[in-house]
Design a protein around this motif. Structure first.
Motif, short mmCIF file in Angstrom:
data_model
loop_
_atom_site.label_atom_id
_atom_site.label_comp_id
_atom_site.label_asym_id
_atom_site.label_seq_id
_atom_site.Cartn_x
_atom_site.Cartn_y
_atom_site.Cartn_z
N THR A 2 0.79 -1.23 0.00
CA THR A 2 0.00 0.00 0.00
C THR A 2 0.82 1.29 0.00
O THR A 2 0.53 2.19 -0.79
N GLY B 107 -0.06 -2.10 11.43
CA GLY B 107 1.21 -2.76 11.78
C GLY B 107 0.92 -4.25 11.74
O GLY B 107 0.36 -4.75 10.77
N HIS C 117 -5.83 -5.29 10.65
CA HIS C 117 -4.65 -4.96 11.46
C HIS C 117 -3.94 -3.70 10.99
O HIS C 117 -3.92 -3.38 9.82
N GLY D 281 -0.98 1.17 6.40
CA GLY D 281 -1.87 0.40 5.54
C GLY D 281 -2.84 -0.30 6.48
O GLY D 281 -2.81 -0.11 7.70
#
Ligand code: GLP
Length: 260
Positions: free
Chosen positions: A40, A140, A138, A132
């Motif tokens: 991303t 990280g 999630h 991202g």
């Protein structure tokens, strides 16, 4: 609420965020960038690299990575240390002494989280944290169930995340089971969060993070606790947002003096 910006493409998002960072670095050369890995943020790094080639000086900028796999051999090309060097540090000409990644080596792993927290606070924190979002929601490697107050520590990856990340390895078996990741509490201390997401596959996670209830089951929803969040999406990643029209209206009437 976060500011939500929908742009035409990932490349446009990369240029938007990179231009903002370049302006920030012009007024604060010793700027501190929180860097994410995964596909991303790559358009941001590519746009920043183009600015570097055009003469922008990043030599005083520091970078702090969000996370690292545990137990990969030193120098493994898919270790996040190597990824950050390849996509950020080298193209931008960062001083290697200013590039920080959690230490995922097995020797001393028990203290890796605390050492990284100490490095972050000793440095004075992160100015802008790029994020991202994983399919599990999630940030990280804070998988569902991560406390909103969590600090950098060893976590266990979900099977879904290991399968998603297997594309970077020769086989699923090679994907580590553990990681060291900044906690959600660590991430929330950065002064500005910029969450990027592209493609339909991220639409559900984005909608839940931006508009869903605050819940540890959706770690991305932690961004709702932060005072300065910018969410930059392509149309596909924005497709699940209920209030999309309002976000567009706000963009159309955005005062000129307001940056992102
Ligand atoms: C990885 C990283 C995250 C990243 C996520 C999404 O697991 N640890 O920081 O946001 O995957 O990856 P991608 O951007 O490739 O979809």
């Amino acid at each position: 609420m976060a500011e939500v910006i929908v742009v035409d493409s990932a490349a446009a998002a990369g240029e938007l965020v990179a231009s903002h960072i370049v302006r920030e670095v012009a007024s604060l050369p010793a700027y501190t960038l929180g860097v994410a890995t995964g596909s991303t943020p790559l358009p941001v790094y590519e746009a920043l690299a183009a600015h570097a080639r055009a003469g922008v000086d990043f030599s005083q900028v520091s970078a702090f990575a969000l996370d690292e796999y545990v137990g990969l051999p030193a120098g493994h090309p898919e270790s996040y240390r190597a990824v950050v060097d390849r996509h950020v540090a080298q193209p931008l000409g960062l001083d290697p002494r200013n590039v920080h990644v959690p230490d995922g080596s097995l020797a001393g792993i028990e203290t890796a989280g605390q050492r990284y927290e100490d490095a972050l606070s000793g440095h004075g924190g992160v100015d802008l944290q790029l994020l991202g979002i994983g399919a599990t929601g999630h940030l990280g490697f804070n998988e569902p169930g991560s406390s909103f107050g969590s600090l950098t520590r060893v976590k266990t990856l979900t099977e879904r995340t290991r399968i998603d990340n297997a594309r970077f390895f020769a086989s699923l078996d090679e994907v580590p089971i553990h990681c060291v990741t900044q906690g959600l509490g660590t991430i929330l201390r950065a002064r500005h969060l910029v969450l990027l997401a592209f493609g339909e596959g991220k639409a559900d996670a984005v909608a839940a993070a931006v508009e869903g209830p605050l819940t540890a089951s959706m770690p991305g929803s932690a961004i709702q606790l932060h005072a300065h969040v910018t969410v930059v999406l392509d149309p596909a990643a924005a497709s699940g947002l209920e209030h999309r029209e309002y976000y567009q209206w706000a963009q159309d009437h955005k005062p000129d003096w307001q940056g992102i």
